[in-house]
Design a protein around this motif. Structure first.
Motif, PDB file in Angstrom:
ATOM      1  N   ARG A  94       9.042   7.685 -12.349  1.00 51.48           N
ATOM      2  CA  ARG A  94       8.190   6.569 -12.866  1.00 51.48           C
ATOM      3  C   ARG A  94       9.060   5.203 -12.759  1.00 51.48           C
ATOM      4  NH1 ARG A  94       7.540   8.040 -17.943  1.00 51.48           N
ATOM      5  NH2 ARG A  94       5.889   9.814 -17.360  1.00 51.48           N
ATOM      6  N   ARG A  95      10.299   5.493 -13.174  1.00 54.54           N
ATOM      7  CA  ARG A  95      11.253   4.235 -12.979  1.00 54.54           C
ATOM      8  C   ARG A  95      11.228   3.852 -11.613  1.00 54.54           C
ATOM      9  NH1 ARG A  95      12.966  -0.466 -13.294  1.00 54.54           N
ATOM     10  NH2 ARG A  95      15.031  -0.707 -13.132  1.00 54.54           N
ATOM     11  N   VAL A 100       9.707  -0.001  -6.978  1.00 52.95           N
ATOM     12  CA  VAL A 100       9.226  -0.294  -5.642  1.00 52.95           C
ATOM     13  C   VAL A 100       7.979  -1.054  -5.655  1.00 52.95           C
ATOM     14  CG1 VAL A 100       8.144   0.878  -3.559  1.00 52.95           C
ATOM     15  CG2 VAL A 100      10.147   2.066  -4.606  1.00 52.95           C
ATOM     16  N   LEU A 101       6.954  -0.798  -6.468  1.00 50.66           N
ATOM     17  CA  LEU A 101       5.962  -1.458  -6.744  1.00 50.66           C
ATOM     18  C   LEU A 101       5.847  -2.771  -7.552  1.00 50.66           C
ATOM     19  CD1 LEU A 101       3.430   1.557  -7.515  1.00 50.66           C
ATOM     20  CD2 LEU A 101       3.856   0.504  -5.316  1.00 50.66           C
ATOM     21  N   LYS A 102       6.630  -3.022  -8.717  1.00 55.61           N
ATOM     22  CA  LYS A 102       6.603  -4.053  -9.297  1.00 55.61           C
ATOM     23  C   LYS A 102       7.744  -4.982  -9.127  1.00 55.61           C
ATOM     24  CE  LYS A 102       3.676  -1.773 -12.983  1.00 55.61           C
ATOM     25  NZ  LYS A 102       3.668  -1.320 -14.444  1.00 55.61           N
ATOM     26  N   GLU A 103       8.929  -4.302  -8.828  1.00 54.82           N
ATOM     27  CA  GLU A 103       9.931  -4.969  -8.850  1.00 54.82           C
ATOM     28  C   GLU A 103      10.768  -5.479  -7.541  1.00 54.82           C
ATOM     29  OE1 GLU A 103      12.996  -3.490 -11.274  1.00 54.82           O
ATOM     30  OE2 GLU A 103      11.639  -2.615 -12.755  1.00 54.82           O
ATOM     31  N   GLY A 104      10.018  -4.753  -6.484  1.00 54.28           N
ATOM     32  CA  GLY A 104      10.604  -4.762  -5.136  1.00 54.28           C
ATOM     33  C   GLY A 104      11.869  -4.373  -4.750  1.00 54.28           C
ATOM     34  N   LYS A 105      12.547  -3.449  -5.400  1.00 51.70           N
ATOM     35  CA  LYS A 105      13.811  -2.903  -5.524  1.00 51.70           C
ATOM     36  C   LYS A 105      13.824  -1.879  -4.588  1.00 51.70           C
ATOM     37  CE  LYS A 105      15.574  -5.043  -9.729  1.00 51.70           C
ATOM     38  NZ  LYS A 105      16.209  -4.882 -10.944  1.00 51.70           N
ATOM     39  N   VAL A 106      14.984  -1.327  -4.362  1.00 51.38           N
ATOM     40  CA  VAL A 106      15.195  -0.216  -3.155  1.00 51.38           C
ATOM     41  C   VAL A 106      16.078   1.191  -4.177  1.00 51.38           C
ATOM     42  CG1 VAL A 106      16.232   0.581  -1.154  1.00 51.38           C
ATOM     43  CG2 VAL A 106      15.810  -1.734  -1.448  1.00 51.38           C
ATOM     44  N   VAL A 189       8.950  -1.547   1.571  1.00 54.29           N
ATOM     45  CA  VAL A 189       9.646  -0.472   1.046  1.00 54.29           C
ATOM     46  C   VAL A 189       8.961   0.645   0.768  1.00 54.29           C
ATOM     47  CG1 VAL A 189      11.112   0.209  -1.105  1.00 54.29           C
ATOM     48  CG2 VAL A 189      11.533  -1.996  -0.282  1.00 54.29           C
ATOM     49  N   LYS A 190       9.012   1.859   1.281  1.00 47.97           N
ATOM     50  CA  LYS A 190       8.302   3.152   0.994  1.00 47.97           C
ATOM     51  C   LYS A 190       9.158   4.065   0.302  1.00 47.97           C
ATOM     52  CE  LYS A 190       5.599   2.388   5.173  1.00 47.97           C
ATOM     53  NZ  LYS A 190       4.675   2.896   6.438  1.00 47.97           N
ATOM     54  N   PHE A 191       8.505   4.601  -0.542  1.00 48.33           N
ATOM     55  CA  PHE A 191       9.096   5.638  -1.361  1.00 48.33           C
ATOM     56  C   PHE A 191       8.188   6.600  -2.171  1.00 48.33           C
ATOM     57  CE2 PHE A 191      11.205   7.381  -5.368  1.00 48.33           C
ATOM     58  CZ  PHE A 191      12.095   8.076  -4.900  1.00 48.33           C
ATOM     59  N   MET A 192       8.277   7.931  -1.769  1.00 46.23           N
ATOM     60  CA  MET A 192       7.320   8.958  -2.584  1.00 46.23           C
ATOM     61  C   MET A 192       5.777   8.464  -2.383  1.00 46.23           C
ATOM     62  SD  MET A 192       9.262  11.330  -3.575  1.00 46.23           S
ATOM     63  CE  MET A 192       8.543  12.199  -4.986  1.00 46.23           C
ATOM     64  N   VAL A 195       4.290   2.011  -1.819  1.00 45.24           N
ATOM     65  CA  VAL A 195       4.680   1.043  -0.893  1.00 45.24           C
ATOM     66  C   VAL A 195       4.830  -0.316  -1.463  1.00 45.24           C
ATOM     67  CG1 VAL A 195       4.060  -0.434   1.401  1.00 45.24           C
ATOM     68  CG2 VAL A 195       3.618   2.257   1.312  1.00 45.24           C
ATOM     69  N   GLY A 196       5.981  -0.869  -1.491  1.00 42.87           N
ATOM     70  CA  GLY A 196       6.097  -2.274  -2.201  1.00 42.87           C
ATOM     71  C   GLY A 196       6.610  -3.360  -1.167  1.00 42.87           C
ATOM     72  N   GLU A 197       6.942  -4.389  -1.554  1.00 39.48           N
ATOM     73  CA  GLU A 197       7.300  -5.754  -0.864  1.00 39.48           C
ATOM     74  C   GLU A 197       8.731  -5.852  -1.564  1.00 39.48           C
ATOM     75  OE1 GLU A 197       6.593 -10.248   0.529  1.00 39.48           O
ATOM     76  OE2 GLU A 197       4.968  -9.059  -0.741  1.00 39.48           O
ATOM     77  N   GLY A 198       9.667  -5.686  -0.593  1.00 42.86           N
ATOM     78  CA  GLY A 198      11.110  -5.904  -0.919  1.00 42.86           C
ATOM     79  C   GLY A 198      11.444  -7.312  -1.309  1.00 42.86           C
ATOM     80  N   ILE A 199      12.505  -7.570  -2.234  1.00 50.09           N
ATOM     81  CA  ILE A 199      12.819  -8.901  -2.502  1.00 50.09           C
ATOM     82  C   ILE A 199      14.061  -9.092  -1.883  1.00 50.09           C
ATOM     83  CG2 ILE A 199      11.598  -8.788  -4.888  1.00 50.09           C
ATOM     84  CD1 ILE A 199      14.368  -7.916  -6.202  1.00 50.09           C
TER      85      ILE A 199
END
Length: 266
Positions: A94-95, A100-106, A189-192, A195-199
């Motif tokens: 969940r973290r 990925v989705l909310k913080e754009g981290k890797v 950024v793709k994980f499990m 999909v999110g937008e990296g910062i």
């Protein structure tokens, strides 16, 4: 001492212990805590069945001794351990989803041209950035994955983890393909399945990415073959030798009928 985590079943040392218990070679187990024996449902039932069947007489821990009479209490501790692992795993996933989705981290190891700096953040590696930009440009110019790999190897450009001058660790077409198709370079950024937008800093534009990935084989640029001794070497009678490259590393200067040849290994 077993180094493999008890959260996964089929541990070699655990299986060996259970085999000895069922064979009557062991009837007492001494362990720091009962949850050190098992943190998964499969091993939990194996232990409980060994106790219930009388094969395992007792489990001695620092806090208590478990026999068939304490089977219920032991089962509670083992079940709690398995549930704790499952809950922890959900919490970690969940973290990572939030990263990925909310913080754009890797939440994973950064690809070539980036390095992890902690807390899900990455930064660009300048010298590797130039290599990636070169890879995309060569692809747009019409080179195949293998041709790009050959160019990097010919220029002694090292891969991330190994020295290109050694026999292993060279660029390959699969590595080039992975880089060109990796949307991380344009900020995705793709994980499990998330999909999110990296910062982080992006240095490949979407236009360049799409050009490189909509490559047409008709655009292929053939790397000219170089034969530095062609026109210099002569055969009896003053005839000039022609040249042929084989296996990518052998150059043969020879007569047209191959009755005479000189080998140059690069």
């Amino acid at each position: 001492e077993e180094k493999q985590s008890a959260k996964a079943p089929w541990r070699p040392l655990f299986n060996d212990l259970m085999s000895k218990i069922y064979a009557g070679q062991v009837d007492t187990v001494i362990v720091w805590a009962v949850d050190r024996l098992s943190r998964n449902e499969i091993d939990e039932w194996a232990i409980k069945w060994a106790v219930r069947s009388g094969k395992l007489k007792q489990i001695i821990t620092r806090d208590a001794t478990y026999t068939e009479n304490e089977l219920f209490a032991m089962g509670i501790f083992l079940s709690m351990s398995a549930e704790e692992i499952a809950t922890m795993r959900k919490r970690i996933l969940r973290r990572m989803d939030n990263m990925v989705l909310k913080e754009g981290k890797v939440p994973f190891h950064a690809p070539y041209a980036y390095k992890n700096i902690g807390e899900g953040m990455v930064e660009v590696v300048p010298e590797e950035k130039e290599v990636v930009q070169k890879i995309f440009q060569l692809r747009i110019d019409g080179m195949s994955y293998q041709m790009i790999a050959d160019v990097l190897n010919d220029e002694w450009i090292p891969t991330r983890s190994r020295n290109i001058k050694k026999a292993t660790g060279k660029w390959s077409k699969s590595i080039i393909e992975y880089i060109i198709k990796n949307e991380f370079y344009i900020g995705i950024v793709k994980f499990m399945n998330k999909v999110g937008e990296g910062i982080y800093e992006k240095f490949i534009t979407r236009d360049i990415f799409e050009q490189a990935n909509h490559w047409n084989s008709s655009k292929i640029v053939r790397k000219p073959l170089e034969f530095p001794l062609k026109g210099i070497l002569h055969y009896t009678g003053g005839k000039t030798l022609t040249a042929t490259r084989k296996k990518g590393k052998y150059v043969y200067y020879h007569t047209n009928d191959w009755s005479f040849r000189v080998t140059q290994r690069e």
